[in-house]
Design an enzyme around this catalytic site. Structure first.
Site, PDB file in Angstrom:
ATOM      1  N   GLN A  70       2.049  -2.019   6.089  1.00  0.00           N
ATOM      2  CA  GLN A  70       2.334  -0.669   6.578  1.00  0.00           C
ATOM      3  C   GLN A  70       2.715  -0.653   8.053  1.00  0.00           C
ATOM      4  O   GLN A  70       3.576   0.126   8.477  1.00  0.00           O
ATOM      5  CB  GLN A  70       1.135   0.247   6.335  1.00  0.00           C
ATOM      6  CG  GLN A  70       1.030   0.727   4.911  1.00  0.00           C
ATOM      7  CD  GLN A  70       0.092   1.894   4.757  1.00  0.00           C
ATOM      8  OE1 GLN A  70      -0.767   2.143   5.611  1.00  0.00           O
ATOM      9  NE2 GLN A  70       0.238   2.618   3.659  1.00  0.00           N
ATOM     10  N   PHE A  71       2.067  -1.517   8.843  1.00  0.00           N
ATOM     11  CA  PHE A  71       2.393  -1.692  10.258  1.00  0.00           C
ATOM     12  C   PHE A  71       2.181  -3.163  10.589  1.00  0.00           C
ATOM     13  O   PHE A  71       1.299  -3.811  10.022  1.00  0.00           O
ATOM     14  CB  PHE A  71       1.504  -0.832  11.159  1.00  0.00           C
ATOM     15  CG  PHE A  71       1.701   0.645  11.000  1.00  0.00           C
ATOM     16  CD1 PHE A  71       2.609   1.333  11.797  1.00  0.00           C
ATOM     17  CD2 PHE A  71       0.986   1.351  10.040  1.00  0.00           C
ATOM     18  CE1 PHE A  71       2.784   2.697  11.652  1.00  0.00           C
ATOM     19  CE2 PHE A  71       1.165   2.717   9.883  1.00  0.00           C
ATOM     20  CZ  PHE A  71       2.067   3.389  10.691  1.00  0.00           C
TER      21      PHE A  71
ATOM     22  N   GLU B 131      -4.405  -6.768   3.012  1.00  0.00           N
ATOM     23  CA  GLU B 131      -3.180  -7.485   3.383  1.00  0.00           C
ATOM     24  C   GLU B 131      -3.200  -8.941   2.942  1.00  0.00           C
ATOM     25  O   GLU B 131      -2.171  -9.475   2.496  1.00  0.00           O
ATOM     26  CB  GLU B 131      -2.953  -7.375   4.893  1.00  0.00           C
ATOM     27  CG  GLU B 131      -2.461  -6.016   5.364  1.00  0.00           C
ATOM     28  CD  GLU B 131      -3.544  -4.948   5.402  1.00  0.00           C
ATOM     29  OE1 GLU B 131      -3.199  -3.747   5.474  1.00  0.00           O
ATOM     30  OE2 GLU B 131      -4.737  -5.325   5.379  1.00  0.00           O
TER      31      GLU B 131
ATOM     32  N   GLU C 267       0.837  -1.200   0.000  1.00  0.00           N
ATOM     33  CA  GLU C 267       0.000   0.000   0.000  1.00  0.00           C
ATOM     34  C   GLU C 267       0.876   1.256   0.000  1.00  0.00           C
ATOM     35  O   GLU C 267       1.678   1.459   0.913  1.00  0.00           O
ATOM     36  CB  GLU C 267      -0.914  -0.013   1.231  1.00  0.00           C
ATOM     37  CG  GLU C 267      -1.840  -1.218   1.260  1.00  0.00           C
ATOM     38  CD  GLU C 267      -2.355  -1.513   2.662  1.00  0.00           C
ATOM     39  OE1 GLU C 267      -2.256  -0.617   3.536  1.00  0.00           O
ATOM     40  OE2 GLU C 267      -2.842  -2.633   2.886  1.00  0.00           O
TER      41      GLU C 267
ATOM     42  N   LEU D 289      -5.758  -1.863  -0.523  1.00  0.00           N
ATOM     43  CA  LEU D 289      -5.647  -2.008   0.927  1.00  0.00           C
ATOM     44  C   LEU D 289      -6.264  -3.355   1.303  1.00  0.00           C
ATOM     45  O   LEU D 289      -7.439  -3.440   1.666  1.00  0.00           O
ATOM     46  CB  LEU D 289      -6.354  -0.846   1.621  1.00  0.00           C
ATOM     47  CG  LEU D 289      -6.021  -0.570   3.088  1.00  0.00           C
ATOM     48  CD1 LEU D 289      -6.475   0.829   3.463  1.00  0.00           C
ATOM     49  CD2 LEU D 289      -6.658  -1.591   4.008  1.00  0.00           C
TER      50      LEU D 289
ATOM     51  N   ILE E 104      -1.086  -6.885   9.970  1.00  0.00           N
ATOM     52  CA  ILE E 104      -0.717  -8.113   9.270  1.00  0.00           C
ATOM     53  C   ILE E 104      -1.699  -9.261   9.503  1.00  0.00           C
ATOM     54  O   ILE E 104      -1.722 -10.240   8.750  1.00  0.00           O
ATOM     55  CB  ILE E 104       0.706  -8.559   9.688  1.00  0.00           C
ATOM     56  CG1 ILE E 104       1.341  -9.450   8.608  1.00  0.00           C
ATOM     57  CG2 ILE E 104       0.692  -9.268  11.050  1.00  0.00           C
ATOM     58  CD1 ILE E 104       2.814  -9.735   8.848  1.00  0.00           C
TER      59      ILE E 104
ATOM     60  N   HIS F  77      -1.101   0.249  15.606  1.00  0.00           N
ATOM     61  CA  HIS F  77       0.106   0.715  14.935  1.00  0.00           C
ATOM     62  C   HIS F  77       1.381   0.416  15.732  1.00  0.00           C
ATOM     63  O   HIS F  77       2.471   0.740  15.269  1.00  0.00           O
ATOM     64  CB  HIS F  77       0.032   2.223  14.692  1.00  0.00           C
ATOM     65  CG  HIS F  77      -0.985   2.629  13.677  1.00  0.00           C
ATOM     66  ND1 HIS F  77      -2.334   2.495  13.878  1.00  0.00           N
ATOM     67  CD2 HIS F  77      -0.841   3.184  12.443  1.00  0.00           C
ATOM     68  CE1 HIS F  77      -2.991   2.948  12.820  1.00  0.00           C
ATOM     69  NE2 HIS F  77      -2.097   3.373  11.932  1.00  0.00           N
TER      70      HIS F  77
ATOM     71  N   PRO G 109      -4.903  -9.975   8.970  1.00  0.00           N
ATOM     72  CA  PRO G 109      -5.701 -10.539   7.869  1.00  0.00           C
ATOM     73  C   PRO G 109      -4.890 -11.440   6.943  1.00  0.00           C
ATOM     74  O   PRO G 109      -5.468 -12.285   6.250  1.00  0.00           O
ATOM     75  CB  PRO G 109      -6.202  -9.284   7.128  1.00  0.00           C
ATOM     76  CG  PRO G 109      -6.221  -8.217   8.161  1.00  0.00           C
ATOM     77  CD  PRO G 109      -5.023  -8.507   9.020  1.00  0.00           C
TER      78      PRO G 109
END
Length: 328
Positions: free
Chosen positions: A86-87, A64, A33, A62, A91, A133, A93
């Site tokens: 991204q974070f 994962e 992403e 978007l 993760i 996050h 999903p």
């Protein structure tokens, strides 16, 4: 004549490592992403889209599970994808794709296929981020056979470990401690090089107690060790790789000191501290002078801003844990 090295931050070393491997091997692609035109949420992929184009730096939806699932297919057919989460807290999903497919592809195909992919994810707390996050859930991935878990703590190691991860024939979860993305700089060679996966680094020699840590916790641990100098001689071992774990270095250090502590920001229960303590019990019990101390985050969801600094192990709390072990 080009300089032989550059003074880089950790996140710049990530970008440098990706660029070097993409130049070296056309099968290496980056996906995720906002990794393309935007250069990633932390700018870890900045400029790669312009240099390598949209076919090798791919902006994804978007999703994962879709990102990792697509990467598994690419890896099975010979490419070397480097998908970014991204974070780390995003993760989950993709957890099924990672543990049911990526980590098992070699064994379930009886070696016909491998899965040479690297899943990058910024992880850890300390940056005043919203919910999801600041996760440190590395232990649940270490538990999965077939998946390597790597966590650098310096710019030099970051570039070298990333190269080793991308060249690995099997999947690697590459966790980047975002708290120290831009905390300091270090000389990093311009040329491509590898830091071996599965080898810890002794960051500080000592004779009284061994403290094992990784990622962003390496810096406060080293600070605590320096604060205790003259009172307690602390050896600090940065594991760098959590799976495979460098048991040889852990045991060699512990047999020298007879006392140990583990520092990590993940919750205490089921964390890597327990695995390290069990390894010491199994392999070096007769050298042990005190229980292994675990200096960790708490068994709660990661808190928001007001309690974030309290949650993370900081030098004073690490010093207290070290003293408790020495006083046993």
């Amino acid at each position: 004549m080009a300089a032989e090295s550059e003074n880089l931050t950790l996140v710049q070393a990530v970008r440098d490592g990706l660029q070097s491997e993409m130049e070296r091997d056309d099968d290496v692609i980056v996906m995720g992403e906002d990794v393309g035109k935007n250069g990633g949420v932390f700018r870890a992929t900045e400029g790669l889209y312009d240099e390598f184009g949209e076919n090798r730096v791919i902006d994804t939806p978007l999703a994962e599970s879709g990102i990792v699932g697509t990467a598994v297919g690419m890896a099975a057919y010979g490419m070397r994808p480097v998908p970014e989460m991204q974070f780390l807290g995003f993760i989950y999903p993709a957890f099924d794709q990672i543990v049911s497919h990526a980590a098992r592809l070699r064994t379930r195909s009886r070696g016909r296929y491998t899965c040479p992919m690297v899943i990058r994810a910024p992880y850890g707390g300390g940056i005043r981020a919203p919910e999801h996050h600041s996760e440190s859930s590395e232990a649940m991935f270490v538990h999965q056979p077939g998946l390597k878990v790597v966590i650098p703590s310096t710019p030099y190691d970051t570039k070298g470990l990333l190269a080793s991860a991308i060249r690995s024939p099997d999947p690697v979860l590459f966790l980047e401690p975002k708290l120290i993305y831009r905390a300091f700089r270090e000389e990093v060679p311009n040329e491509s090089y590898e830091v071996p996966i599965g080898e810890a680094a002794v960051r500080r020699e000592g004779s009284d107690i061994s403290v094992f840590t990784w990622g962003a916790m390496s810096r406060p641990t080293l600070e605590a060790a320096e604060n205790l100098a003259g009172e307690i001689d602390v050896e600090v071992v940065d594991l760098r790789t959590l799976s495979p774990l460098d048991e040889e270095t852990i045991l060699e250090s512990f047999k020298k000191t007879g006392r140990a502590a583990v520092v990590h920001e993940a919750p205490k229960t089921g964390g890597l501290g327990a695995e390290i303590a069990a390894t010491i019990q199994e392999e070096a019990l007769l050298y042990q002078e005190a229980p292994v101390e675990r200096i960790t985050g708490f068994d709660t969801p990661f808190p928001l801003y007001a309690l974030e600094d309290y949650y993370l192990p900081e030098p004073a709390r690490i010093e207290d844990g070290i003293r408790d072990t020495m006083e046993f």
